[in-house]
Design an enzyme around this catalytic site. Structure first.
Site, mmCIF file in Angstrom:
data_model
loop_
_atom_site.group_PDB
_atom_site.id
_atom_site.type_symbol
_atom_site.label_atom_id
_atom_site.label_comp_id
_atom_site.label_asym_id
_atom_site.label_seq_id
_atom_site.Cartn_x
_atom_site.Cartn_y
_atom_site.Cartn_z
ATOM 1 N N HIS A 73 0.807 -1.228 0.000
ATOM 2 C CA HIS A 73 0.000 0.000 0.000
ATOM 3 C C HIS A 73 0.842 1.280 0.000
ATOM 4 O O HIS A 73 0.516 2.249 0.695
ATOM 5 C CB HIS A 73 -0.962 0.003 1.188
ATOM 6 N N HIS A 102 -9.589 2.026 0.498
ATOM 7 C CA HIS A 102 -9.583 0.866 1.403
ATOM 8 C C HIS A 102 -10.697 0.974 2.447
ATOM 9 O O HIS A 102 -10.462 0.763 3.629
ATOM 10 C CB HIS A 102 -8.212 0.762 2.084
ATOM 11 N N GLU A 131 -11.608 -3.569 -3.011
ATOM 12 C CA GLU A 131 -10.629 -2.569 -3.444
ATOM 13 C C GLU A 131 -10.351 -2.751 -4.940
ATOM 14 O O GLU A 131 -9.607 -3.656 -5.329
ATOM 15 C CB GLU A 131 -9.327 -2.739 -2.657
#
Length: 369
Positions: free
Chosen positions: A115, A189, A334
């Site tokens: 991420h 997210h 996502e």
């Protein structure tokens, strides 16, 4: 008849406190014509709350998160509601090669990068501008990521526009440009519990449909094995509505990596690489909560969606209004390119070059019956 209803008001900013470093942070409230409400902060582009009606018209907050900024600054973060970048999901060992050059990224999910790194877009302060649009109130966030941030090449200019449409959709539109070849994979997210705050504690009775006939199996560190595996005959077949918890006990190996559960990219049938650059969002997933009557649909133009069932929530995450979030307290959808794509040239490309514009649009649509 022409629609003459008044436009929804532009989002209103309020203080959301100060960062540990003392910088003021704002939170913006978007309200559409139907009374739905989204609250978004310019710290990490986080969707702090999202209120949508159940079958009786009762509005509830359907996303997990924290009441204050301090909760979001705490480490390790589960990325509640956050904007994810520069690269959503994992890159193996934080390494990739581009145009013959090797790059080493910050490692924050041993032995990989997750991420965007240690200080991803979820932990950056964004410039915010409130907008009124024909579709509903919107918030435009911009951030310039300097060349070399977290190890990524190129100065990347990013714009993220959040719109709460009058069709009860939370729409996210991303754009990015770079001054050097780089890799980009942006997403959101948000953790959803369609029960709302009166939740019985998990989402295992929610019924999920994923319009994907393949998924990407991973190793024990969540790095793709390289194949796109058919879901048919596996607990990953959500091509028909299936309770999320129905098959969690199956002995299928991919369900029992780490804490156990779904944390995989599903390969979306609606994606066509030939028209990807101009394609309108298509229906990728639908989740229905029989208790409240709420249904969430994800529409995206991305090739994949990471379906995650909150496996790492372990009861140590205290959330809004004193809620303690336990395993499977929520699900995430996502939309994104596949994990570790920079190391898989055969997969849809995540490379962005100077003169090009990265674009990704998706929305979560809410109904109730």
């Amino acid at each position: 008849a022409a629609d003459t209803a008044p436009a929804s008001p532009a989002p209103t900013p309020q203080s959301f406190g100060k960062t540990r470093g003392g910088t003021p942070v704002q939170i913006y409230t978007l309200t559409n014509r139907n009374g739905c409400e989204a609250r978004i902060t310019n710290y990490g582009g986080i969707v702090v709350s999202l209120k949508v009606p159940d079958r009786n018209g009762h509005l509830d907050d359907v996303v997990l998160g924290h009441d204050d900024l301090a909760g979001y600054e705490a480490h390790p973060s589960p990325y509640f509601g956050a904007m994810i970048g520069r690269y959503g999901n994992r890159i193996a060992q934080g390494r990739f090669a581009l145009d013959g050059r090797d790059y080493q990224l910050a490692l924050n999910d041993a032995p990989n990068t997750l991420h965007g790194g240690k200080q991803g877009f979820d932990k950056r302060l964004w410039d915010a501008r409130e907008i009124t649009t024909p579709d509903g109130p919107a918030l435009e966030l911009t951030y310039t990521s300097p060349d070399g941030e977290e190890g990524y090449p190129g100065k990347l200019g990013v714009k993220a526009t959040y719109t709460l449409t009058n069709n009860d959709e939370l729409r996210l539109a991303f754009e990015a440009t770079t001054d050097k070849p780089t890799v980009v994979n942006l997403t959101n997210h948000s953790y959803f519990d369609l029960h709302g705050p009166a939740s019985k504690g998990d989402i295992l009775d929610h019924e999920a449909t994923l319009f994907a006939s393949k998924f990407i199996p991973v190793d024990r560190t969540s790095i793709p094995l390289g194949e796109l595996r058919p879901v048919a005959g596996t607990p990953f077949d959500f091509t028909k509505p299936t309770k999320i918890g129905a098959r969690l006990g199956d002995p299928y190996e991919q369900l029992h990596l780490g804490p156990g559960g779904y944390d995989h990219t599903f390969v979306l049938d609606g994606y066509d690489p030939k028209t990807a650059a101009t394609a309108a969002p298509f229906l990728a997933a639908r989740v229905h909560d029989p208790a409240s009557g709420r249904t969430l649909e994800l529409w995206t133009s991305e090739p994949g969606v990471q379906f995650y069932t909150g496996n790492f929530l372990d009861g140590t995450f205290s959330g809004k209004k004193g809620n303690v979030y336990k395993k499977h307290a929520a699900f995430c959808l996502e939309p994104q390119h596949y994990p570790d794509s920079p190391n898989h040239p055969e997969w849809p490309s995540v490379i962005l070059r100077p003169g090009e514009t990265y674009r990704s649009t998706f929305f979560y649509r809410f109904t109730a019956q």
